[in-house]
Design an enzyme around this catalytic site. Structure first.
Site, mmCIF file in Angstrom:
data_model
loop_
_atom_site.group_PDB
_atom_site.id
_atom_site.type_symbol
_atom_site.label_atom_id
_atom_site.label_comp_id
_atom_site.label_asym_id
_atom_site.label_seq_id
_atom_site.Cartn_x
_atom_site.Cartn_y
_atom_site.Cartn_z
ATOM 1 C CB SER A 46 2.448 -4.193 2.941
ATOM 2 O OG SER A 46 1.468 -3.523 3.700
ATOM 3 C CG ASP B 110 4.391 -4.882 10.680
ATOM 4 O OD1 ASP B 110 3.817 -3.776 10.671
ATOM 5 O OD2 ASP B 110 4.448 -5.626 9.681
ATOM 6 C CG HIS C 142 4.611 -2.699 7.574
ATOM 7 N ND1 HIS C 142 3.976 -3.924 7.545
ATOM 8 C CD2 HIS C 142 4.212 -2.033 6.438
ATOM 9 C CE1 HIS C 142 3.222 -4.009 6.465
ATOM 10 N NE2 HIS C 142 3.357 -2.887 5.770
ATOM 11 C CD1 TRP D 117 -2.551 -4.570 7.233
ATOM 12 C CD2 TRP D 117 -3.951 -4.892 5.517
ATOM 13 N NE1 TRP D 117 -3.745 -3.979 7.551
ATOM 14 C CE2 TRP D 117 -4.633 -4.154 6.519
ATOM 15 C CE3 TRP D 117 -4.633 -5.220 4.341
ATOM 16 C CZ2 TRP D 117 -5.956 -3.732 6.370
ATOM 17 C CZ3 TRP D 117 -5.961 -4.809 4.202
ATOM 18 C CH2 TRP D 117 -6.599 -4.069 5.212
ATOM 19 C CG PHE E 271 -1.953 1.038 1.279
ATOM 20 C CD1 PHE E 271 -3.026 1.013 0.406
ATOM 21 C CD2 PHE E 271 -1.888 2.059 2.218
ATOM 22 C CE1 PHE E 271 -4.012 1.975 0.461
ATOM 23 C CE2 PHE E 271 -2.868 3.031 2.283
ATOM 24 C CZ PHE E 271 -3.934 2.991 1.406
#
Length: 299
Positions: A169, A215, A247, A194, A101
């Site tokens: 991510s 993270d 992260h 994620w 992202f």
């Protein structure tokens, strides 16, 4: 447990010459011709390159000289393909790497030459939008793999039956989704993944998940560890947690990520059991690894 291969192919149009950039060589040592013992072993797998050592797998560049080329095609935005210049060893497996992202391709570009120099064709992806969600990234990764392996200017260097996905991510979440949607993939390596979906019981692809201890965006307890725990159908799986990392640890060159990512891809994309020694017995926690769980790949 040996992961069974499903060989499929798709036909697409030919990459227009006007969209291809001239190949730019990355200077690394050229791989020497395999000896008789290596050639015989390669008959039963897809071994590429000399016998690996701790030094070779952690080096910034592996044994293959690498070139790169811009790629665009249907179903994805664009990317850069990094590939071994050597054609004497046969075809290579291919992996698409997705950013996360609000992240551009430039921040994952280090995976291209590093992994390609170990004997893979690697496409670092520029997604349609930096805000694309995991499902969209999964779609683009699969489209990029298909195009890379069947229609791109480097297609003749790729074995279309040996494909993998990797991402950071939301790109890591996308790699989980892509491997769930396409069980014929040989491997997946989600990095600090994620995803809102926490259950991956139907995923049947050998998967190495890497998390980061500190993270705050995709905390291991809410994401990586939970994902790993639900991969009950994966023939092999592992979870590596980077010690003291945040992260964005995957967005710059990292020896631990490279070492275990390369080992996983070599073991499952190339079926190269020479790399199993880096995965089994499981690596012990140290200054780089906070935790490691696995099913311990077996030949």
């Amino acid at each position: 447990m040996r992961h069974q291969r499903t060989r499929t192919g798709k036909r697409f149009g030919i990459l227009a010459a006007a969209t291809a950039l001239a190949a730019a060589a990355v200077v690394v040592p050229q791989y020497a011709q395999a000896g008789p013992d290596q050639q015989a072993a390669a008959d039963d797998s897809y071994q590429r390159g000399p016998d690996p050592t701790e030094q070779s797998i952690t080096a910034e560049r592996g044994p293959f000289a690498v070139s790169r080329q811009a790629v665009d095609g249907p179903g994805f935005n664009r990317g850069t393909a990094y590939y071994p210049t050597d054609t004497s060893q046969g075809t290579f497996g291919a992996v698409v790497v997705s950013p996360g992202f609000l992240t551009s391709e430039s921040l994952i570009s280090w995976y291209g030459p590093r992994f390609a120099s170990q004997g893979f064709v690697v496409l670092t992806l520029e997604t349609d939008s930096v805000t694309d969600q995991p499902d969209s990234r999964a779609r683009q990764m699969l489209a990029a793999l298909d195009y890379l392996a069947t229609s791109s200017a480097v297609k003749n260097r790729i074995d279309p039956g040996r494909l993998a996905v990797m991402g950071h991510s939301m790109g890591g979440g996308g790699s989980l989704r892509a491997s769930e949607q396409r069980p014929a993939l040989q491997a997946a390596v989600p990095l600090m993944p994620w995803e809102n979906d926490k259950t991956w019981e139907s995923n049947r692809v050998p998967t190495l998940i890497m998390g980061a201890e500190n993270d705050l965006i995709a905390s291991p307890g809410s994401h990586s560890e939970r994902f790993y725990g639900t991969l009950t159908s994966a023939p092999e799986k592992a979870y590596l947690e980077l010690n003291g990392a945040g992260h964005n640890v995957a967005l710059s060159a990292n020896t631990t990520i490279a070492k275990y990512g390369i080992a996983w891809l070599k073991r499952f994309v190339d079926d190269d059991t020479r790399y199993e020694k880096f995965l089994c017995p499981a690596p012990r926690p140290d200054g780089n690894i906070n935790e490691y769980r696995d099913t311990c790949p077996t030949g």
